[in-house]
Design a protein around this motif. Structure first.
Motif, PDB file in Angstrom:
ATOM      1  N   ILE A 118       2.507   1.706  -3.520  1.00 54.18           N
ATOM      2  CA  ILE A 118       1.653   2.271  -4.568  1.00 54.18           C
ATOM      3  C   ILE A 118       1.444   3.767  -4.355  1.00 54.18           C
ATOM      4  O   ILE A 118       1.395   4.547  -5.308  1.00 54.18           O
ATOM      5  N   LEU A 119       1.383   4.193  -3.115  1.00 55.31           N
ATOM      6  CA  LEU A 119       1.263   5.617  -2.813  1.00 55.31           C
ATOM      7  C   LEU A 119       2.534   6.359  -3.224  1.00 55.31           C
ATOM      8  O   LEU A 119       2.477   7.385  -3.919  1.00 55.31           O
ATOM      9  N   GLY A 129       2.842   6.393  -6.977  1.00 57.21           N
ATOM     10  CA  GLY A 129       1.897   7.343  -7.579  1.00 57.21           C
ATOM     11  C   GLY A 129       2.445   8.756  -7.550  1.00 57.21           C
ATOM     12  O   GLY A 129       2.357   9.493  -8.545  1.00 57.21           O
ATOM     13  N   HIS A 176      -5.588   4.257 -11.533  1.00 53.76           N
ATOM     14  CA  HIS A 176      -4.606   4.317 -10.445  1.00 53.76           C
ATOM     15  C   HIS A 176      -5.313   4.462  -9.102  1.00 53.76           C
ATOM     16  O   HIS A 176      -4.957   3.799  -8.122  1.00 53.76           O
ATOM     17  N   PHE A 204      -5.369   1.845  -5.936  1.00 53.60           N
ATOM     18  CA  PHE A 204      -5.028   2.269  -4.584  1.00 53.60           C
ATOM     19  C   PHE A 204      -6.167   1.938  -3.616  1.00 53.60           C
ATOM     20  O   PHE A 204      -5.925   1.439  -2.515  1.00 53.60           O
ATOM     21  N   ALA A 248       0.837  -1.205   0.000  1.00 54.79           N
ATOM     22  CA  ALA A 248       0.000   0.000   0.000  1.00 54.79           C
ATOM     23  C   ALA A 248       0.870   1.252   0.000  1.00 54.79           C
ATOM     24  O   ALA A 248       0.600   2.217  -0.738  1.00 54.79           O
TER      25      ALA A 248
END
Length: 111
Positions: free
Chosen positions: A74-75, A78, A93, A97, A71
């Motif tokens: 991915i943050l 991004g 995206h 998330f 998690a």
């Protein structure tokens, strides 16, 4: 809290190690890029290993540590994608998330 902070820092270095060369480094020889990335990844490991040890010692399961790491990854990616690679953030995206945040909720439920 140290686990989350260390995971954030490790993911920043991981993202840089894996993707820095896509902007400006693509002209460098592949072996040079790999060696630079390994150097950056060494810092990532120096942060990720203690993060996982601390989290595990404080009652997190291996699954919880992995899902939290994904998690955070991915943050961080991004932000890197938008700020460094200048790629647009799309609904796909955001949906990915949201799914990962659902995985976090499931894995930590009842703990």
């Amino acid at each position: 809290m140290p686990t989350i902070a260390l995971l954030f820092l490790s993911n920043i270095f991981m993202t840089i190690a894996w993707y820095w060369h896509l902007k400006g480094g693509a002209t460098k020889p592949l072996l040079v890029v790999i060696l630079i990335s390994w150097g950056i990844a060494f810092i990532e490991y120096c942060l990720a290993v203690p993060a996982n040890r601390i989290g595990y010692a404080h009652g997190w399961s291996g699954g919880q540590l992995k899902v939290a790491q994904e998690a955070i990854a991915i943050l961080v990616f991004g932000l890197f994608m938008v700020l460094v690679l200048k790629e647009p953030l799309t609904w796909r995206h955001l949906g990915a998330f949201a799914c990962l945040m659902g995985a976090v909720a499931f894995i930590f439920a009842g703990k």
